[in-house]
Design a protein around this motif. Structure first.
Motif, PDB file in Angstrom:
ATOM      1  N   VAL A  72      68.848  17.506  40.426  1.00  0.00           N
ATOM      2  CA  VAL A  72      67.747  17.670  41.381  1.00  0.00           C
ATOM      3  C   VAL A  72      67.446  16.411  42.170  1.00  0.00           C
ATOM      4  N   ARG A  73      68.059  15.300  41.810  1.00  0.00           N
ATOM      5  CA  ARG A  73      67.720  14.055  42.489  1.00  0.00           C
ATOM      6  C   ARG A  73      68.109  14.068  43.958  1.00  0.00           C
ATOM      7  N   GLY A  74      69.179  14.749  44.299  1.00  0.00           N
ATOM      8  CA  GLY A  74      69.583  14.812  45.699  1.00  0.00           C
ATOM      9  C   GLY A  74      69.238  16.111  46.378  1.00  0.00           C
ATOM     10  N   ALA A  75      68.445  16.946  45.711  1.00  0.00           N
ATOM     11  CA  ALA A  75      68.125  18.267  46.272  1.00  0.00           C
ATOM     12  C   ALA A  75      67.088  18.149  47.381  1.00  0.00           C
ATOM     13  N   ASP A  76      67.138  19.082  48.309  1.00  0.00           N
ATOM     14  CA  ASP A  76      66.144  19.160  49.372  1.00  0.00           C
ATOM     15  C   ASP A  76      64.761  19.410  48.764  1.00  0.00           C
ATOM     16  N   ALA A  77      63.763  18.617  49.188  1.00  0.00           N
ATOM     17  CA  ALA A  77      62.445  18.666  48.559  1.00  0.00           C
ATOM     18  C   ALA A  77      61.768  20.022  48.737  1.00  0.00           C
ATOM     19  N   LEU A  78      61.863  20.615  49.929  1.00  0.00           N
ATOM     20  CA  LEU A  78      61.234  21.914  50.169  1.00  0.00           C
ATOM     21  C   LEU A  78      61.858  22.988  49.286  1.00  0.00           C
ATOM     22  N   SER A  79      63.193  22.999  49.208  1.00  0.00           N
ATOM     23  CA  SER A  79      63.871  23.994  48.379  1.00  0.00           C
ATOM     24  C   SER A  79      63.514  23.799  46.917  1.00  0.00           C
ATOM     25  N   LEU A  80      63.491  22.551  46.481  1.00  0.00           N
ATOM     26  CA  LEU A  80      63.156  22.248  45.088  1.00  0.00           C
ATOM     27  C   LEU A  80      61.761  22.749  44.747  1.00  0.00           C
ATOM     28  N   THR A  81      60.796  22.502  45.635  1.00  0.00           N
ATOM     29  CA  THR A  81      59.426  22.945  45.399  1.00  0.00           C
ATOM     30  C   THR A  81      59.336  24.468  45.405  1.00  0.00           C
TER      31      THR A  81
END
Length: 310
Positions: A184-193
């Motif tokens: 998750v460290r490189g994941a898109d913040a909006l998608s992660l949320t």
């Protein structure tokens, strides 16, 4: 709840940073006022139903806005975000049950201990001793919480105080997982949320369907008047959509440290709203405790920042 700031693409000019400050402060004020808002529309019997309603309103918007980036997530990123979503569901349950059983002022100040717990937990994981200054700040914050919860005299902390303390520990675990789960460290913040909120909403829906967890969400919604609907929409639209969008916008125009510092004023707003609008009276000991918590967390945040630059 604030999401972790993402990396800054390019250094922002000072004017752009100052321009971003006001909306971020507004987001901190919104989050600080969320405790009183949640307290106003929730009872011990309707916690799960209100959580289902709150996130069922906001989740479709996030999913539609970020649908392309959601499809770009890898299987590992989906799994990592799902794990974080399970932890997030626990945080919201603890916070919402906690605020039902304590004051909004106590809730906002106790949850701010996350800023102390997180560096301590990180030091334990990395086996790095925190500085004496940080340990002193942590001690000051703990003393403040003791006084804060004893505004009416020295008695056992309330159930709500203990639940908020557990929520602060759960927030700490969430932050550490976000930093240490590689997927998750490189994941898109909006998608992660969006994935996290989706998993949390699914957990709340399963709990709502279980016997003994209170009335169904649609029954609670049917019984809401104009005031309750206003409170629910405030939590969904302002405390989730607006605050998250502001954080995403600001962190690209300033720095994660500056955004974190401004969002760190959340407990100040929680106390101000609880006292001014909620009619809460923490008493002399409680006021002293609140001041010590704020001083300790601010001192600890600075000491932690110096440790990372040493």
């Amino acid at each position: 709840m604030a999401a972790a700031p993402t990396a800054v693409r390019t250094p922002a000019p000072a004017r752009a940073a100052r321009y971003a400050d006001l909306p971020v402060l507004a987001a901190a004020a919104v989050w600080g006022s969320s405790y009183l808002a949640a307290k106003g529309i929730t009872t011990a019997q309707t916690v799960v139903a209100v959580l289902v309603l709150r996130f069922a309103i906001v989740l479709p918007v996030l999913a539609v806005v970020g649908r392309r980036r959601l499809r770009a997530l890898s299987v590992a990123q989906w799994r990592g975000a799902g794990l974080l979503g399970l932890v997030l569901s626990g945080i919201f349950l603890l916070e919402t049950y906690g605020v039902v059983h304590t004051s909004a002022t106590n809730a906002g100040l106790i949850i701010s201990l996350t800023m102390i717990f997180t560096p301590l937990a990180e030091a334990a994981v990395t086996r790095t001793a925190p500085s004496r200054g940080f340990l002193a700040a942590a001690g000051l914050s703990v003393l403040g919480v003791v006084l804060l919860t004893q505004g009416g005299g020295f008695t056992a902390p309330s159930l709500g105080d203990l639940l908020m303390l557990m929520a602060a520990l759960a927030r700490t675990a969430h932050v550490l997982l976000m930093a240490r789960v590689p997927a998750v460290r490189g994941a898109d913040a909006l998608s992660l949320t969006t994935v996290q909120l989706g998993v949390a909403t699914a957990v709340f829906a399963v709990l709502a369907a279980a016997p003994g967890t209170g009335p169904a969400p649609w029954s609670v919604a049917a019984g809401f008047g104009a005031g309750e609907w206003a409170g629910l929409l405030f939590l969904a639209v302002f405390c989730t959509l607006f605050a998250f969008a502001v954080q995403m916008w600001a962190v690209r125009r300033t720095s994660p440290s500056r955004v974190s510092l401004l969002l760190g004023t959340e407990p100040v707003w929680a106390a101000a709203v609880g006292i001014a609008l909620g009619g809460e009276r923490p008493g002399a000991l409680g006021l002293l405790g609140g001041v010590l918590v704020l001083a300790g967390t601010a001192w600890g945040r600075r000491a932690s920042g110096r440790d990372r630059t040493d």
